[in-house]
Design an enzyme around this catalytic site. Structure first.
Site, PDB file in Angstrom:
ATOM      1  N   GLN A 146      33.415 -19.281  31.037  1.00 24.87           N
ATOM      2  CA  GLN A 146      32.470 -20.078  30.258  1.00 24.87           C
ATOM      3  C   GLN A 146      31.430 -20.765  31.145  1.00 24.87           C
ATOM      4  O   GLN A 146      31.077 -21.913  30.925  1.00 24.87           O
ATOM      5  CB  GLN A 146      33.247 -21.130  29.445  1.00 24.87           C
ATOM      6  CG  GLN A 146      34.231 -20.531  28.457  1.00 24.87           C
ATOM      7  CD  GLN A 146      33.558 -19.742  27.355  1.00 24.87           C
ATOM      8  OE1 GLN A 146      32.375 -19.892  27.107  1.00 24.87           O
ATOM      9  NE2 GLN A 146      34.308 -18.881  26.685  1.00 24.87           N
ATOM     10  N   VAL A 171      28.730 -14.687  28.896  1.00 24.65           N
ATOM     11  CA  VAL A 171      29.921 -15.533  28.962  1.00 24.65           C
ATOM     12  C   VAL A 171      30.950 -14.976  27.998  1.00 24.65           C
ATOM     13  O   VAL A 171      30.617 -14.379  26.985  1.00 24.65           O
ATOM     14  CB  VAL A 171      29.622 -17.008  28.615  1.00 24.65           C
ATOM     15  CG1 VAL A 171      28.772 -17.655  29.680  1.00 24.65           C
ATOM     16  CG2 VAL A 171      28.942 -17.126  27.252  1.00 24.65           C
ATOM     17  N   SER A 172      32.223 -15.152  28.342  1.00 24.13           N
ATOM     18  CA  SER A 172      33.296 -14.659  27.497  1.00 24.13           C
ATOM     19  C   SER A 172      34.357 -15.733  27.368  1.00 24.13           C
ATOM     20  O   SER A 172      34.215 -16.840  27.872  1.00 24.13           O
ATOM     21  CB  SER A 172      33.909 -13.390  28.102  1.00 24.13           C
ATOM     22  OG  SER A 172      34.551 -13.706  29.322  1.00 24.13           O
ATOM     23  N   SER A 173      35.424 -15.383  26.673  1.00 20.94           N
ATOM     24  CA  SER A 173      36.492 -16.354  26.440  1.00 20.94           C
ATOM     25  C   SER A 173      37.157 -16.804  27.726  1.00 20.94           C
ATOM     26  O   SER A 173      37.720 -17.890  27.803  1.00 20.94           O
ATOM     27  CB  SER A 173      37.543 -15.755  25.507  1.00 20.94           C
ATOM     28  OG  SER A 173      38.053 -14.554  26.061  1.00 20.94           O
TER      29      SER A 173
END
Length: 201
Positions: free
Chosen positions: A17, A12-14
Site C-alpha cells: 500500500q 498498489v495492491s492488498s
C-alpha cells in the site's frame, strides 16, 4: 517535431500500500498528475484498466517512470513481456526510479542495451523469487500454526449447555423441531450438524 510525453505508472495492491511513496517519486521526477496512471488492485490479475489505458497512449519516444520493476508485472515472464512491448514494440523509454541502471535513455548503443537487458533479467528473476519465497513462508507459517492448534476460518458455533436436554425433549415429542432449533440458538443446518455429532454419526 512532436514533444515527448512523460508518463508515470503506479500500482498498489492488498499487500503493498505504498501509493504515497510512488506518487512522491513521480512528482520529484516532474511527472504531471494528468500523466500518472494508478491501478489499485492485486498483481494477481494483470488485466489492469489504467495500465492498458496508459499503454494505448504511449508513443515512440515517450518516457515512462515506474518506481520499481515489479510494478510492470507479477512474475518474471510478465515483466519481461511488458518491457519488450513498451521498449521494442512501442519504442518508449522506461526509467525505473529505484534502479538507475534500468533507464533506457542511457547507453543507447549496443553495449548499453545489453547491460539494461541483462539487469532487467536479473531483477525480474529476483522479484519473482522473492514473491515465491514470501508465498512459501506464508504456507509454512500456516502449517506451523495449524500444528499448534490454531484454527483458521470462521469460528465454530457453540451449542448451548442444555443442548442434550433440548434434543431429548424433541425426541420424546414434547416440543416440535422448530422449538428445539429456536431454543438452541442455532440455524437449522447447524442444528442438524450438531445433532449428528451429538449422536456420534
Amino acid at each position: 517535431m512532436e514533444q515527448t510525453a512523460v508518463f508515470g505508472y503506479v500500482r498498489v495492491s492488498s499487500t503493498d500500500q505504498n501509493e504515497d511513496r510512488q506518487l512522491m517519486a513521480m512528482r520529484e521526477k516532474g511527472v504531471q498528475p494528468s500523466g500518472i496512471y494508478i491501478d489499485k488492485q492485486s498483481g494477481k490479475d494483470f488485466d489492469r484498466e489504467q495500465y492498458k489505458r496508459m499503454v494505448r497512449m504511449l508513443k515512440k519516444g515517450d518516457l515512462l517512470y515506474i518506481l520499481s520493476i515489479d510494478r510492470l508485472g507479477r512474475n518474471y515472464e510478465e515483466i519481461q513481456d511488458q518491457w519488450r512491448i513498451l521498449t521494442k514494440e512501442i519504442g518508449a523509454d522506461i526509467c525505473v526510479i529505484d534502479m538507475p541502471l534500468l533507464d533506457t535513455r542511457n547507453g543507447r548503443d549496443l553495449m548499453g542495451t545489453f547491460i539494461a537487458d541483462l539487469v532487467l533479467q536479473i531483477l525480474s528473476f529476483v522479484a519473482e523469487s522473492e514473491r515465491v519465497n514470501i508465498k512459501k513462508r506464508q504456507e509454512q507459517g500456516i502449517a506451523a500454526a495449524k500444528a499448534k492448534g490454531v484454527r483458521f476460518g470462521r469460528p465454530r458455533t457453540r451449542v448451548p449447555t442444555d443442548f442434550p436436554g433440548i434434543v431429548g425433549e424433541w425426541e420424546e415429542k414434547r416440543i416440535p423441531i422448530e422449538e428445539a432449533i429456536r431454543r438452541s440458538g442455532l440455524s437449522q443446518a447447524t442444528f442438524y450438524r450438531r445433532l449428528r455429532e451429538y449422536r456420534g454419526l
